[in-house]
Design a protein around this motif. Structure first.
Motif, PDB file in Angstrom:
ATOM      1  N   ASP A 138       0.832  -1.211   0.000  1.00 33.85           N
ATOM      2  CA  ASP A 138       0.000   0.000   0.000  1.00 33.85           C
ATOM      3  C   ASP A 138       0.865   1.260   0.000  1.00 33.85           C
ATOM      4  OD1 ASP A 138      -2.310  -1.448  -0.033  1.00 33.85           O
ATOM      5  OD2 ASP A 138      -2.567  -1.437   2.148  1.00 33.85           O
ATOM      6  N   ILE A 139       1.896   1.245   0.819  1.00 29.47           N
ATOM      7  CA  ILE A 139       2.784   2.406   0.907  1.00 29.47           C
ATOM      8  C   ILE A 139       3.518   2.621  -0.410  1.00 29.47           C
ATOM      9  CG2 ILE A 139       4.860   3.308   2.028  1.00 29.47           C
ATOM     10  CD1 ILE A 139       3.906   1.907   4.587  1.00 29.47           C
ATOM     11  N   ARG A 140       3.987   1.516  -1.019  1.00 33.73           N
ATOM     12  CA  ARG A 140       4.725   1.604  -2.280  1.00 33.73           C
ATOM     13  C   ARG A 140       3.820   2.145  -3.387  1.00 33.73           C
ATOM     14  NH1 ARG A 140       6.146  -3.296  -2.460  1.00 33.73           N
ATOM     15  NH2 ARG A 140       8.044  -3.064  -1.201  1.00 33.73           N
ATOM     16  N   LYS A 141       2.576   1.664  -3.437  1.00 34.91           N
ATOM     17  CA  LYS A 141       1.637   2.141  -4.461  1.00 34.91           C
ATOM     18  C   LYS A 141       1.325   3.628  -4.271  1.00 34.91           C
ATOM     19  CE  LYS A 141      -0.795  -2.202  -5.489  1.00 34.91           C
ATOM     20  NZ  LYS A 141      -2.099  -2.911  -5.393  1.00 34.91           N
ATOM     21  N   HIS A 142       1.147   4.000  -3.013  1.00 36.77           N
ATOM     22  CA  HIS A 142       0.829   5.407  -2.740  1.00 36.77           C
ATOM     23  C   HIS A 142       2.000   6.323  -3.119  1.00 36.77           C
ATOM     24  CE1 HIS A 142      -0.739   8.994  -0.807  1.00 36.77           C
ATOM     25  NE2 HIS A 142       0.439   9.117  -0.181  1.00 36.77           N
ATOM     26  N   SER A 143       3.227   5.869  -2.847  1.00 37.81           N
ATOM     27  CA  SER A 143       4.392   6.695  -3.144  1.00 37.81           C
ATOM     28  C   SER A 143       4.587   6.921  -4.645  1.00 37.81           C
ATOM     29  CB  SER A 143       5.657   6.054  -2.556  1.00 37.81           C
ATOM     30  OG  SER A 143       5.908   4.809  -3.195  1.00 37.81           O
ATOM     31  N   HIS A 148       1.380  12.214  -4.684  1.00 40.38           N
ATOM     32  CA  HIS A 148       2.491  12.053  -3.757  1.00 40.38           C
ATOM     33  C   HIS A 148       3.803  12.527  -4.383  1.00 40.38           C
ATOM     34  CE1 HIS A 148       4.688  10.309  -0.361  1.00 40.38           C
ATOM     35  NE2 HIS A 148       5.596   9.965  -1.265  1.00 40.38           N
ATOM     36  N   VAL A 149       4.022  12.204  -5.646  1.00 41.45           N
ATOM     37  CA  VAL A 149       5.244  12.619  -6.342  1.00 41.45           C
ATOM     38  C   VAL A 149       5.337  14.151  -6.405  1.00 41.45           C
ATOM     39  CG1 VAL A 149       6.453  12.606  -8.558  1.00 41.45           C
ATOM     40  CG2 VAL A 149       5.401  10.501  -7.689  1.00 41.45           C
ATOM     41  N   ASP A 150       4.205  14.820  -6.678  1.00 45.41           N
ATOM     42  CA  ASP A 150       4.193  16.285  -6.753  1.00 45.41           C
ATOM     43  C   ASP A 150       4.509  16.912  -5.393  1.00 45.41           C
ATOM     44  OD1 ASP A 150       3.591  16.128  -9.405  1.00 45.41           O
ATOM     45  OD2 ASP A 150       1.416  16.425  -9.146  1.00 45.41           O
ATOM     46  N   ILE A 151       3.915  16.336  -4.351  1.00 46.63           N
ATOM     47  CA  ILE A 151       4.167  16.852  -2.994  1.00 46.63           C
ATOM     48  C   ILE A 151       5.624  16.626  -2.595  1.00 46.63           C
ATOM     49  CG2 ILE A 151       3.615  16.525  -0.553  1.00 46.63           C
ATOM     50  CD1 ILE A 151       0.744  15.922  -1.418  1.00 46.63           C
TER      51      ILE A 151
END
Length: 204
Positions: free
Chosen positions: A5-10, A15-18
């Motif tokens: 879940d964490i890997r998918k969210h990252s 997330h990339v923009d932030i």
């Protein structure tokens, strides 16, 4: 599924923009350092201005108008926008910070070099008489003899004994010596009988 879940969210766009914006974001330490640095510059400005007003023999009350004027004139300055030093603060700066420092420097010099004193009492009718003490001493930093205000001795009596005891007590407490008169080469007074009379005067 926690790691997945964490890997998918990252990998999501949000997330990339932030994460990209975080690279250019100031840390709390940087902000604190910049704020403290700006604060110190403001304090330095307030001290310098208070000393300038005092050295120019301008009334301390002038700071009431000077403080808002500085913020109005120098609108693009961060230091000026933080500048707040009216008469109360300026008086505290001079009496609590600047004066003790200058007197401590003078006292250190008096402990090592010969000096001369001068005193002159007020002639008003108040309950307490004010007797300002000034010191003439050689200053190595400017390579010449200078005159400095040392302290204000107050007495409830205008007799020579009262004036001398007040001076002696002040010198003993400042120089921290049993006999602070050892390096005093001369003593300046006016020609009143309480100072230079033949009996019961400061001279005798």
């Amino acid at each position: 599924m926690g790691k997945t879940d964490i890997r998918k969210h990252s990998q999501t766009k949000s997330h990339v923009d932030i994460a990209k914006t975080k690279v250019n974001q100031s840390t709390l330490d940087t902000l604190t350092h910049a704020s403290s640095q700006l604060s110190m510059q403001c304090i330095e400005s307030e001290v310098k201005m208070a000393v300038l007003v005092a050295c120019s023999n301008v009334p301390i009350a002038f700071n009431d108008r000077l403080s808002p004027a500085i913020r109005t004139i120098f609108r693009d300055s961060k230091v000026a926008s933080m500048y707040h030093s009216a008469r109360t603060k300026a008086t505290s700066i001079l009496n609590i910070a600047v004066a003790p420092h200058l007197i401590s420097v003078l006292v250190k010099r008096m402990k090592c070099h010969a000096f001369s004193l001068a005193i002159d009492g007020t002639n008003d009718c108040e309950l307490q008489k004010m007797n300002p003490i000034t010191v003439r001493i050689y200053d190595n930093s400017v390579s010449k003899v200078v005159t400095h205000f040392l302290d204000m001795c107050t007495t409830t009596s205008a007799t020579a004994e009262a004036i001398f005891n007040a001076m002696d007590h002040k010198l003993v407490s400042l120089l921290e010596e049993d006999n602070p008169w050892l390096r005093c080469t001369s003593f300046g007074v006016d020609n009143t009988s309480v100072n230079i009379g033949s009996h019961n005067s400061l001279k005798t």
